[in-house]
Structures are given as structure tokens and as C-alpha cells.
Design a protein around this motif. Structure first.
Motif, mmCIF file in Angstrom:
data_model
loop_
_atom_site.group_PDB
_atom_site.id
_atom_site.type_symbol
_atom_site.label_atom_id
_atom_site.label_comp_id
_atom_site.label_asym_id
_atom_site.label_seq_id
_atom_site.Cartn_x
_atom_site.Cartn_y
_atom_site.Cartn_z
ATOM 1 N N ARG A 106 -10.943 5.775 8.897
ATOM 2 C CA ARG A 106 -11.403 7.148 8.693
ATOM 3 C C ARG A 106 -11.764 7.310 7.220
ATOM 4 N N ASN A 107 -12.805 8.060 6.967
ATOM 5 C CA ASN A 107 -13.213 8.269 5.576
ATOM 6 C C ASN A 107 -12.189 9.132 4.846
ATOM 7 N N LEU A 108 -11.736 8.647 3.688
ATOM 8 C CA LEU A 108 -10.757 9.386 2.891
ATOM 9 C C LEU A 108 -11.422 9.948 1.649
ATOM 10 N N ALA A 109 -10.871 11.043 1.165
ATOM 11 C CA ALA A 109 -11.451 11.707 -0.004
ATOM 12 C C ALA A 109 -11.251 10.882 -1.273
ATOM 13 N N ASN A 110 -10.108 10.202 -1.367
ATOM 14 C CA ASN A 110 -9.793 9.445 -2.577
ATOM 15 C C ASN A 110 -10.403 8.045 -2.526
ATOM 16 N N GLU A 111 -10.846 7.557 -3.670
ATOM 17 C CA GLU A 111 -11.380 6.204 -3.763
ATOM 18 C C GLU A 111 -10.223 5.210 -3.838
ATOM 19 N N PHE A 112 -10.243 4.216 -2.971
ATOM 20 C CA PHE A 112 -9.189 3.204 -2.943
ATOM 21 C C PHE A 112 -9.716 1.892 -3.500
ATOM 22 N N ILE B 269 0.988 -10.662 -6.301
ATOM 23 C CA ILE B 269 0.988 -9.277 -5.836
ATOM 24 C C ILE B 269 -0.429 -8.884 -5.463
ATOM 25 N N LEU B 270 -0.582 -8.274 -4.294
ATOM 26 C CA LEU B 270 -1.844 -7.655 -3.866
ATOM 27 C C LEU B 270 -1.523 -6.199 -3.550
ATOM 28 N N LEU B 271 -1.979 -5.329 -4.416
ATOM 29 C CA LEU B 271 -1.690 -3.898 -4.291
ATOM 30 C C LEU B 271 -2.948 -3.151 -3.881
ATOM 31 N N CYS B 272 -2.822 -2.259 -2.912
ATOM 32 C CA CYS B 272 -3.922 -1.388 -2.504
ATOM 33 C C CYS B 272 -3.495 0.057 -2.715
ATOM 34 N N THR B 273 -4.222 0.747 -3.556
ATOM 35 C CA THR B 273 -3.896 2.152 -3.835
ATOM 36 C C THR B 273 -5.121 2.816 -4.439
ATOM 37 N N GLY B 274 -4.986 4.068 -4.812
ATOM 38 C CA GLY B 274 -6.128 4.804 -5.319
ATOM 39 C C GLY B 274 -6.623 4.293 -6.665
ATOM 40 N N ALA B 275 -7.914 4.494 -6.897
ATOM 41 C CA ALA B 275 -8.495 4.110 -8.188
ATOM 42 C C ALA B 275 -7.843 4.874 -9.326
ATOM 43 N N ILE B 276 -7.352 6.074 -9.041
ATOM 44 C CA ILE B 276 -6.723 6.892 -10.086
ATOM 45 C C ILE B 276 -5.390 6.311 -10.537
ATOM 46 N N MET B 277 -4.863 5.319 -9.797
ATOM 47 C CA MET B 277 -3.574 4.721 -10.146
ATOM 48 C C MET B 277 -3.743 3.457 -10.979
ATOM 49 N N ASP C 236 0.859 -1.177 0.000
ATOM 50 C CA ASP C 236 0.000 0.000 0.000
ATOM 51 C C ASP C 236 0.898 1.231 0.000
ATOM 52 N N PRO C 237 1.350 1.669 -1.170
ATOM 53 C CA PRO C 237 2.254 2.817 -1.231
ATOM 54 C C PRO C 237 1.669 4.019 -0.497
ATOM 55 N N PRO C 238 2.488 4.743 0.267
ATOM 56 C CA PRO C 238 1.952 5.812 1.116
ATOM 57 C C PRO C 238 1.399 7.015 0.367
ATOM 58 N N TYR C 239 1.821 7.236 -0.867
ATOM 59 C CA TYR C 239 1.386 8.422 -1.598
ATOM 60 C C TYR C 239 0.800 8.039 -2.959
ATOM 61 N N LEU C 240 -0.213 8.786 -3.374
ATOM 62 C CA LEU C 240 -0.840 8.556 -4.677
ATOM 63 C C LEU C 240 -0.104 9.369 -5.732
ATOM 64 N N SER C 241 1.066 8.866 -6.079
ATOM 65 C CA SER C 241 1.871 9.522 -7.105
ATOM 66 C C SER C 241 2.545 8.462 -7.954
ATOM 67 N N GLU C 242 2.819 8.800 -9.191
ATOM 68 C CA GLU C 242 3.487 7.859 -10.098
ATOM 69 C C GLU C 242 4.867 7.504 -9.577
ATOM 70 N N GLU C 243 5.576 8.486 -9.010
ATOM 71 C CA GLU C 243 6.922 8.246 -8.502
ATOM 72 C C GLU C 243 6.900 7.235 -7.350
#
Length: 214
Positions: A194-200, A165-173, A141-148
Motif C-alpha cells: 500500500r502506498n505510504l505517505a512517508n518515504e522509506f 545490519i539491514l535496517l528499513c525505516t523512514g528517510a527522516i530517520m 523494520d521498527p514499527p514506528y518512525l520515532s527516535e525512541e
């Protein structure tokens, strides 16, 4: 100092002193939980400055069960920046699986030799005892929603995994995840405490039970 000056120094009542001692004891326990409690999700508080957002109990349980099923009996599981899954794994299974937690936050060193200090900016800077392709599944689960961040974390994932591989990250990724790791989005939707703004979402590169749920 004179006796008159001593008299002017405020003194805590025994009740206030006891309350203060109880407060410090609670703070110490929260900072360094012990016993079985240390494996509870949330035993170590989220640090938002490190982009830490713990899964809900139901999600942590579902992902831990998926990892156990995918790894198989006696399997090895790597939890990369996903401490909630590691904690739930250890809550469920103490003896029958091998699990390691790869984390930047050194508070997780309470887990002893299963803790591996990990900085995604140095994706292959791992101790020699961690051999290449030595884990049956990597849960990340990468800590940041960025390509890098995803690109560098993907280097670690590819180094560690024997295949799954089981990856958890934003839908935008989704597009970047498919390109970097060959994973596809599952139907199962992870939730956080906690509710987050980004869809995971969850992504896998194998036939998974997570794709059987809506």
C-alpha cells in the motif's frame, strides 16, 4: 414455546446457510493460514493499529535475497518486526538457512519455534535460547518512525547481530540510524503493498548489493 411461536422463527435457506458456512471457513483460514500458503506475503493481514504495512512482493524478494547473500551458506538471519522478509525467506529457502521472526503480533506464532515474541519496549527481554551475537545478519523494520522506537530496537539489533545490519525505516530517520547503528542509506528504495505517505529507505553497515541499484 408453542408450535405457533416456532413457526414465526425465520429459517435460513440451504443456499444462504451454505454461503454463511463458506464465509466462516474463509475467515478462519485468513486468521490462521496453513500449509505452504502461510509463508506467502500477506497471508496474515496487516493490522494498522500495530503499524503493520507489508512490503510489496518485489521488495520482500529483494530484501530476502540480500539477507541470504549477506548471511552466507548456512547463515542465521533475524527478522525483527519485518515479517514480510521472513515469509519470503521461508518461501525461498526451507532448509539451507536459519531464520527467526521477532514479532509483537502473536498471530505469527503459526511459525512455531522460529517465532520469538518481541516487544521493542523491552529490547533485551528475549528467551534464553537466543544467544547474544548469534545471527549473521539482522533485518529490522521498527514499527514506528520515532527516535525512541529506533533507539530501543537498536538495542535488540546490536544484541543479536554478529556484525551485519539491514535496517528499513523512514528517510527522516537517516541521522539517527547512522548515530545509533553506524548504517548508511542505500540506493535501493523499498516499496510497500500500500502506498505510504512517508518515504522509506534501506540502510546497511556493510558492502551491499542494495547500494548498486537506483
Amino acid at each position: 414455546m408453542s408450535d405457533s411461536e416456532d413457526d414465526e422463527i425465520p429459517q435460513l435457506s440451504s443456499h444462504t446457510l451454505a454461503a454463511l458456512q463458506e464465509f466462516y471457513a474463509e475467515q478462519k483460514q485468513a486468521a490462521s493460514p496453513g500449509g505452504d500458503d502461510k509463508y506467502s506475503v500477506g497471508a496474515i493481514e496487516e493490522n494498522w493499529q500495530l503499524s503493520q504495512f507489508w512490503y510489496s512482493e518485489d521488495t520482500a524478494l529483494r530484501l530476502a535475497q540480500e539477507a541470504i547473500a549477506a548471511a552466507g551458506e548456512g547463515g542465521r538471519i533475524a527478522c525483527v518486526s519485518s515479517p514480510s522478509v521472513y515469509q519470503k525467506l521461508r518461501e525461498l529457502c526451507r532448509q539451507h538457512i536459519s531464520a527467526h521472526i521477532f514479532e509483537y503480533d502473536r498471530r505469527f506464532a503459526i511459525y512455531g519455534e522460529e517465532f520469538i515474541f518481541y516487544d521493542y519496549n523491552r529490547p533485551l527481554d528475549l528467551p534464553g535460547r537466543i544467544a547474544a551475537h548469534s545471527f549473521d545478519i539482522v533485518v529490522a523494520d521498527p514499527p514506528y518512525l520515532s527516535e525512541e522506537c529506533l533507539r530501543k530496537t537498536s538495542e535488540t539489533i546490536r544484541f543479536l547481530t554478529r556484525g551485519k545490519i539491514l535496517l528499513c525505516t523512514g528517510a527522516i530517520m537517516e541521522e539517527q540510524a547512522a548515530r545509533l547503528l553506524g548504517v548508511k542509506m542505500c540506493k535501493f528504495i523499498p516499496e510497500h503493498s500500500r502506498n505510504l505517505a512517508n518515504e522509506f529507505r534501506c540502510y546497511v553497515n556493510y558492502d551491499s548489493g542494495l547500494d548498486c541499484e537506483t
